[in-house]
Design a protein around this motif. Structure first.
Motif, short mmCIF file in Angstrom:
data_model
loop_
_atom_site.label_atom_id
_atom_site.label_comp_id
_atom_site.label_asym_id
_atom_site.label_seq_id
_atom_site.Cartn_x
_atom_site.Cartn_y
_atom_site.Cartn_z
N SER A 48 -8.11 5.58 -3.23
CA SER A 48 -9.40 4.89 -3.16
C SER A 48 -10.41 5.53 -4.10
O SER A 48 -11.23 4.86 -4.71
CB SER A 48 -9.93 4.88 -1.72
OG SER A 48 -10.10 6.21 -1.28
N ARG A 91 4.25 14.71 11.26
CA ARG A 91 2.82 15.01 11.10
C ARG A 91 2.45 15.12 9.62
O ARG A 91 1.39 14.68 9.20
CB ARG A 91 2.47 16.31 11.81
CG ARG A 91 2.45 16.14 13.32
CD ARG A 91 2.08 17.43 13.99
NE ARG A 91 2.05 17.29 15.44
CZ ARG A 91 2.08 18.28 16.29
NH1 ARG A 91 2.16 19.52 15.85
NH2 ARG A 91 2.04 18.09 17.58
N LYS A 135 -0.19 10.43 4.13
CA LYS A 135 -0.64 9.03 4.05
C LYS A 135 -2.16 8.99 3.93
O LYS A 135 -2.73 8.32 3.08
CB LYS A 135 -0.24 8.30 5.33
CG LYS A 135 1.07 7.57 5.28
CD LYS A 135 1.17 6.76 6.55
CE LYS A 135 2.51 6.07 6.69
NZ LYS A 135 2.57 5.29 7.93
N LYS A 136 -2.76 9.77 4.81
CA LYS A 136 -4.22 9.80 4.86
C LYS A 136 -4.78 10.35 3.54
O LYS A 136 -5.71 9.79 2.96
CB LYS A 136 -4.65 10.69 6.03
CG LYS A 136 -5.99 10.40 6.60
CD LYS A 136 -6.20 11.23 7.85
CE LYS A 136 -7.62 11.14 8.35
NZ LYS A 136 -7.86 12.01 9.50
N LEU A 137 -4.18 11.44 3.10
CA LEU A 137 -4.66 12.09 1.87
C LEU A 137 -4.47 11.17 0.66
O LEU A 137 -5.34 11.07 -0.20
CB LEU A 137 -3.92 13.40 1.65
CG LEU A 137 -4.31 14.55 2.57
CD1 LEU A 137 -3.26 15.67 2.52
CD2 LEU A 137 -5.68 15.11 2.17
N ARG A 143 0.85 -1.18 0.00
CA ARG A 143 0.00 0.00 0.00
C ARG A 143 0.88 1.23 0.00
O ARG A 143 1.90 1.28 0.70
CB ARG A 143 -0.88 0.01 1.26
CG ARG A 143 -1.90 -1.09 1.29
CD ARG A 143 -2.99 -0.91 0.29
NE ARG A 143 -3.77 0.31 0.56
CZ ARG A 143 -4.61 0.85 -0.31
NH1 ARG A 143 -4.73 0.33 -1.51
NH2 ARG A 143 -5.28 1.93 0.00
N ARG A 155 -4.31 7.95 0.70
CA ARG A 155 -5.26 6.83 0.81
C ARG A 155 -6.60 7.23 0.21
O ARG A 155 -7.22 6.50 -0.55
CB ARG A 155 -5.42 6.46 2.28
CG ARG A 155 -6.08 5.10 2.49
CD ARG A 155 -6.27 4.80 3.95
NE ARG A 155 -5.01 4.72 4.66
CZ ARG A 155 -4.79 5.31 5.84
NH1 ARG A 155 -5.71 6.04 6.41
NH2 ARG A 155 -3.62 5.18 6.44
N THR A 156 -7.02 8.43 0.53
CA THR A 156 -8.28 8.94 -0.02
C THR A 156 -8.20 9.03 -1.54
O THR A 156 -9.11 8.63 -2.26
CB THR A 156 -8.56 10.35 0.55
OG1 THR A 156 -8.35 10.31 1.95
CG2 THR A 156 -9.96 10.81 0.26
N ALA A 206 2.21 11.76 8.05
CA ALA A 206 0.98 11.09 8.48
C ALA A 206 -0.23 11.65 7.73
O ALA A 206 -1.11 10.90 7.28
CB ALA A 206 0.80 11.27 9.98
N ARG A 207 -0.25 12.95 7.57
CA ARG A 207 -1.37 13.59 6.87
C ARG A 207 -1.36 13.18 5.40
O ARG A 207 -2.42 12.93 4.82
CB ARG A 207 -1.23 15.11 7.02
CG ARG A 207 -2.26 15.92 6.28
CD ARG A 207 -3.06 16.80 7.23
NE ARG A 207 -3.89 17.75 6.50
CZ ARG A 207 -5.12 17.47 6.06
NH1 ARG A 207 -5.66 16.28 6.25
NH2 ARG A 207 -5.83 18.39 5.43
N GLU A 259 0.63 4.16 1.26
CA GLU A 259 0.79 4.93 2.48
C GLU A 259 1.77 4.28 3.45
O GLU A 259 2.27 4.90 4.35
CB GLU A 259 -0.57 5.16 3.16
CG GLU A 259 -1.31 3.91 3.56
CD GLU A 259 -2.23 3.44 2.44
OE1 GLU A 259 -3.21 2.78 2.75
OE2 GLU A 259 -1.95 3.75 1.26
#
Lengths: 411, 179
Positions: free
Chosen positions: B173, B159, B165-167, A3, B169-170, B162-163, A5
């Motif tokens: 997807s 930070r 990663k989240k972005l 993945r 992932r969105t 981490a942010r 991320e």
């Protein structure tokens, strides 16, 4: 495939580090070319030309006309020379005058060189007079000096600085990046700072002047509420020295602040570096190496180290103004050579806010109160490691007196 | 003496060119890192130096010309990202409006997708990220350049990663859903 991320560090490393080098070079060339064209267009805009530039244009035109007239006259004289022989020029001898032939004129004419007459000499003298930046009254070509308090700066309270960059170096410093050549740039600069740069003064000059009983209005040394933004450029940046820039700055201060200063010489408290009892412990060196001062915290103490290779005069100069001394140091060793300098002094970490408090020497004199721990540590180190010591004494100093200064109008 | 406001401290053509040659790679790399497109990077490069040429610089800029140009490049690049944000999050534009800037797509992430994610970050975070990953500065060097502590930089990078990663992932997807 993992993945994305989960490998964010790799992703960033690979993607953000992928600048196409060739494409970048090509883009750089293209953009530079477009900027050159744009710059050329900008320079053609009439709005960009100031009144001074218009006068400059007129002056150049007038100069060309004068030169053409001079050349025409010279040609006429040359023709006359060939017809009538050498011209005669007046020679002043006391109260009487007589006319004598110019010895070189004939050969000059024979070689086809331009022949000089009074009118062409006068034209040349006129040109010399109109030459820019006479050494007597140097002024910036353009200069802006605007008040800049904490309110007007809109919360932008950078460190105060004032810098001038001449062809032979920088004056003052303070800014991380030197201003371009032939320019003076300052932010939040107090009048004291401006005077320091204009007259090449350092903190010790001010200290000495202050101790001599001179005082100044508070606004002169208040960069936050009475700071100034300075941007100034010499007419010929590529050839202007830092000393010339200082003269220009002096003229600017005289113009804007109505500043008048005078100089006094006096004696101030200081130190003299002399041989200690037991004789010097110095090692001669062949070449000079800049002196450096480093501080190493060791537990509750600080180890201060001065190293380099220098003459005693330079070493004394280096010690001048050190926080621990806060006074000038003169060389009294009479050693003429270059020596290895390696002194390290260990002293307790001073309480916050008390570092730098000047302490007087053991024998009294400079400073107020008894000698500080820092001074004692330095004195001991000098004696033990170099066989030298500092004695308090009176040393001559130049003192600047501000006879008059006004706050410039806010606009 | 004439006292005129000076806005053209960088007036000499030669001087300006020297400045350009010294810093254009910094600006271009920064812009390319953020936008992911050579055309945008060139636009940013031109805009930054054109502003400098036309408006001149403040004394602050002289104090830290490199920092000034870097910040200008980041801000302009982010402006470009904001303008095209809604396009990037769909893949139908790929190959039409947006030529992929990176041939290799590590872990299936394109530069455009990363740029889209960057556009959601604060400029300061992007500044730090680009200094770290595009210009290879260490945490300590970045801290020195930005006038802060190494710890602050380390925390900010943590930070930001981490942010991102989240972005991302969105983003991925959304793409998967779209395809």
């Amino acid at each position: 495939m993992k993945r994305p991320e989960a490998n964010i560090d790799d992703v960033l490393g690979k993607i953000l580090h992928s600048t196409p080098e060739e494409e970048m070079e090509a883009a750089g060339s293209r953009v530079l070319q477009r900027l050159r064209e744009d710059n050329a267009n900008l320079q053609l805009l009439p709005a960009q030309s100031s009144g001074r530039q218009t006068w400059k244009l007129l002056a150049v035109t007038a100069t060309i006309v004068v030169l053409l007239v001079s050349a025409a006259l010279a040609t006429a004289v040359l023709v006359r020379t060939k017809k009538e022989g050498p011209p005669k020029v007046p020679v002043q001898q006391g109260a009487s005058s007589e006319t004598l032939p110019t010895p070189k004129t004939e050969s000059q004419a024979a070689r086809g060189e331009p022949v000089r007459d009074r009118k062409s000499d006068a034209a040349e003298a006129k040109l010399r007079q109109s030459a820019p930046a006479s050494s007597k009254n140097l002024q910036f070509e353009v200069a802006s000096l605007r008040p800049e308090s904490s309110q007007t700066a809109g919360g932008d309270e950078g460190e105060p600085f004032m810098d001038c960059q001449g062809t032979n170096g920088r004056v003052r410093g303070g800014a991380a990046l030197a201003p371009p050549l032939g320019r003076c740039v300052g932010r939040h600069a107090s009048l004291m700072t401006l005077i320091s740069v204009a007259y090449g003064l350092d903190e010790l000059d001010w200290l000495a002047t202050s101790k001599a009983g001179n005082s100044w209005p508070a606004w002169m040394n208040d960069p936050r509420e009475h700071g100034y933004q300075v941007e100034a450029r010499a007419e010929n940046p590529a050839t202007t020295t830092k000393e010339q820039l200082q003269q220009m700055l002096q003229a600017l201060l005289a113009d804007r602040f109505k500043l008048q200063v005078s100089w006094q010489t006096g004696e101030v408290n200081g130190y003299v570096l002399v041989r200690a009892n037991g004789g010097p412990k110095l090692k001669e060196a062949s070449v000079e190496e800049p002196l450096t001062f480093t501080r190493k915290p060791i537990g509750d103490t600080v180890l201060g180290i001065v190293t380099g290779r220098a003459s005693m005069k330079d070493f004394a100069q280096f010690l001048s103004g050190r926080v621990v001394l806060q006074a000038r140091v003169a060389d009294g060793t009479n050693f003429k050579g270059i020596y290895e300098i390696n002194v390290s002094a260990l002293r307790p970490t001073p309480p916050r806010g008390s570092d730098g408090a000047p302490g007087g020497p053991r024998s009294g004199g400079a400073g107020v109160g008894g000698p500080s721990d820092s001074f004692l540590a330095l004195q001991d180190a000098l004696q033990q490691q170099m066989g030298l010591q500092l004695n308090a004494t009176k040393i001559p100093a130049k003192l600047i007196v501000i006879d008059h200064a006004e706050m410039p109008p806010s606009n | 003496m004439q006292t005129t406001a000076v806005s053209d401290l960088i007036s000499g053509a030669r001087e300006f060119e020297e400045l350009f040659r010294e810093h254009y790679q910094l600006v271009y790399r920064t812009a390319y890192g953020v936008t992911g497109r050579a055309e945008d990077a060139e636009d940013v490069l031109q805009t930054v130096f054109l502003k400098l040429l036309r408006r001149g610089t403040s004394p602050d800029s002289y104090n830290n010309m490199r920092g000034y140009l870097y910040r200008a490049a980041v801000n302009l690049s982010l402006d470009i990202l904001q303008a095209r944000q809604h396009h990037v999050l769909t893949d139908k534009d790929d190959g039409e409006d947006f030529r992929p800037a990176v041939c290799a797509e590590p872990y299936g992430i394109t530069h455009q997708q990363l740029s889209a994610a960057l556009s959601h970050l604060r400029p300061r975070a992007v500044e730090i990220l680009i200094l770290r990953y595009t210009h290879d500065y260490s945490d300590a060097e970045i801290a020195k350049m930005l006038g802060t502590s190494r710890g602050v930089i380390a925390v900010s990078l943590y930070r930001t990663r981490a942010r991102l990663k989240k972005l991302l992932r969105t983003t991925t997807s959304k793409l998967e859903k779209h395809s």
